[in-house]
Design a protein around this motif. Sequence first.
Motif, short mmCIF file in Angstrom:
data_model
loop_
_atom_site.label_atom_id
_atom_site.label_comp_id
_atom_site.label_asym_id
_atom_site.label_seq_id
_atom_site.Cartn_x
_atom_site.Cartn_y
_atom_site.Cartn_z
N ALA B 146 0.82 -1.21 0.00
CA ALA B 146 0.00 0.00 0.00
C ALA B 146 0.85 1.25 0.00
O ALA B 146 0.39 2.32 -0.40
CB ALA B 146 -0.92 -0.01 1.21
N SER B 147 2.11 1.13 0.43
CA SER B 147 2.90 2.33 0.68
C SER B 147 3.31 3.05 -0.61
O SER B 147 3.79 4.16 -0.54
CB SER B 147 4.15 1.98 1.48
N VAL B 148 3.13 2.41 -1.77
CA VAL B 148 3.48 3.12 -3.01
C VAL B 148 2.37 4.05 -3.46
O VAL B 148 2.58 4.88 -4.33
CB VAL B 148 3.81 2.14 -4.15
N GLY B 151 -0.78 9.83 -1.01
CA GLY B 151 -1.94 10.51 -0.45
C GLY B 151 -2.73 9.70 0.54
O GLY B 151 -3.81 10.09 0.95
N VAL B 152 -2.21 8.53 0.93
CA VAL B 152 -2.91 7.69 1.90
C VAL B 152 -1.91 7.35 3.01
O VAL B 152 -0.77 6.97 2.74
CB VAL B 152 -3.40 6.37 1.24
N ASN B 153 -2.35 7.55 4.27
CA ASN B 153 -1.49 7.16 5.39
C ASN B 153 -1.68 5.68 5.66
O ASN B 153 -2.79 5.24 5.96
CB ASN B 153 -1.86 7.95 6.65
N PRO B 175 2.95 6.11 10.71
CA PRO B 175 2.54 5.68 9.36
C PRO B 175 3.77 5.31 8.54
O PRO B 175 4.87 5.82 8.80
CB PRO B 175 1.84 6.90 8.78
N LEU B 176 3.57 4.42 7.59
CA LEU B 176 4.70 3.87 6.84
C LEU B 176 5.31 4.93 5.95
O LEU B 176 4.62 5.73 5.34
CB LEU B 176 4.21 2.70 6.00
N LEU B 265 5.70 -2.94 -5.10
CA LEU B 265 5.37 -3.03 -6.53
C LEU B 265 6.17 -4.12 -7.21
O LEU B 265 7.33 -4.34 -6.87
CB LEU B 265 5.68 -1.70 -7.21
N ILE B 266 5.57 -4.77 -8.18
CA ILE B 266 6.28 -5.76 -8.99
C ILE B 266 7.00 -5.01 -10.09
O ILE B 266 6.37 -4.29 -10.87
CB ILE B 266 5.28 -6.77 -9.61
#
Lengths: 123, 512
Positions: B146-148, B151-153, B175-176, B265-266
Amino acid sequence: MKDLNYKKGRDGEDIAKYFLIDKGMLWVESNHVNNLGEIDLIMSEGDVLVFIEVKLKIGDQYGTPEEMISKGKISRVKRIAEGFLVINPKMAKKFSKYRIDAFCIVKDFEGNTKRVSHYKNIG
Amino acid sequence: MLTKIASVANYGLKAIDIEVEVNVADKGFPGFGVVGLANKAVEEAKERVKTALINSDIEFPNQKITVNLAPADLPKEGSCYDLPMAVGIIGAMNLLKIPEEKSYFYGELSLDGSLRHSRGVFLLALLAKEKGIKNIYVPRVCANEASVVEGVNVFPIDNLSNLIKHLNGIKLIEPLYKIRKDELLSDIVPEFDFSEVCGQEQAKRALEIAAAGGHNVFMMGPPGSGKTMLSRAFPGILPDLTEEESLEVTKIYSITGNIPPGGSLIRNRPFRSPHHTTSQVGLIGGGSNPRPGEISMAHRGVLFLDEFPELTRSSIEALRQPLEDGIVSISRASGSVTYPASFMLVAAANPCPCGFLGDNKKECRCTIFQILKYQKKLSGPIMDRIDLHINVGAVDIDKLMVGNNLKNQSETSSTIKNRVVKARKIQQKRFKGVDGIYSNADMKNKHLKDLAVLNPNANLLLKTAVNKFGLSARTYFRLIKVSRTIADLDNSVEILEKHIAEALQYRVRTED
């Protein structure tokens, strides 16, 4: 051991019976047996016939009495109750409604009653 | 008391907003019920939540607990509702403060109260971004996915106790840290290097063209000639995924739970090599709740099918539509799902059951009937969709001899890869602004007129070839696409005669 369990059950049913009579319910029958099985206690409240499943637990290592009353047990009680109404048409005429209650008792090892709970209409 | 927690359900590659409503009633016979079209895994959440709470030193309420997963008509599956249920129950007991701002909770609980790897976290983050949700709470092992998303913590959760402390403001979870996309480097180590493959220069050239333009390849040759080795070395010359491609691939990997713990991410192009006994559902995708198959797992990458004619006929024929459209629609009783399946097919086969048909040294021992039956498996429509046909012949003994200093004779994978990357860069520039097209093979026929211009001589050659060999309309267009790639490798703006000639050489099979 079997005798002890039997005695324990009777004990619980008596506690439930006198507790509910105190609350204003009327006693109809104890340990009703028909070919479908046994119902611990049958009482009445107004125009409602009440079938009661009584559970007594000594100590709490093996879970609460509530956990011991499963969906299957409730549906079994329901079937036996319907059997009771078939055998006793007079009762069926007198009471237009019926419900199933659960009565749970927890005792400690000294035999003191720790908690009683009455759950109405669990079907 | 009633609490409402937001979470997410997955349907195909779509994430859908779900509300987990938890009611802990004072009255009524104690019990724990889940409603809202929950499947077995969700039903079993009851035991996990109960035990996890007890093991986190929270007394499980001996009360009537009803959980509703709304909207109630959408089937829910999976174990990811454990966390929202647990948070809802603890919140209803007033042991934690549920955040006022809508936040997503997602994850599977372990019996000891810690959180386990859950699939679909990447899609959850994308939905959060789309819906403008600031905070998401996910298991730490898959929080990197999710960290990529910007705008989202992302709050990585280790276990229930930590989450309770965080929500009550006793001990906050950091947060990450956002991973920048360019920080993720690919780290692919293929089994073989191209320099290790002796001879087979024509096959290597064909694979280079395939990697550069995303074309399908079919290799035919006797056993032991190096088909499998070439294919295994193939990932080493594939260009890295672009950012957009990487997002598409990560979605599929996230939903199937194939991103390793801690992974993000892949970046490597997928290389899938399912065994030839793979079922049709395993290959194409399916199931009562349709799941992606190997062709979708190979999206934007390579699907390598060794011993191609050994696959069942229906499996081979089922590849037709995805090969053409780049997507696969799977319809089942529960609904229809479309998965992307824009893959590069690399197939390898022997010419006959014994493998030596047409070999210079060894005699073929198959009957004509056997050969016909074997080759009939490779039907016209499938072969028509493959751009590059190569014969991988047996290698001469002189080239195999140890001590001939092989390394100096052949190019290494990295040299070839450099050329491939250069050709891809040209394509990227060409397809800027054209949606969903990343390589020459993705081009639709309508794009060819503007984007693949033929020189008059090349046009004439192509016309003659099509007439002479009786090639289909599809082959005509595919030939232009392959020539375009060859021209790109040559750094030529126009498609010249020689490019068409080379493309034709891979196209026309000896048997045809």
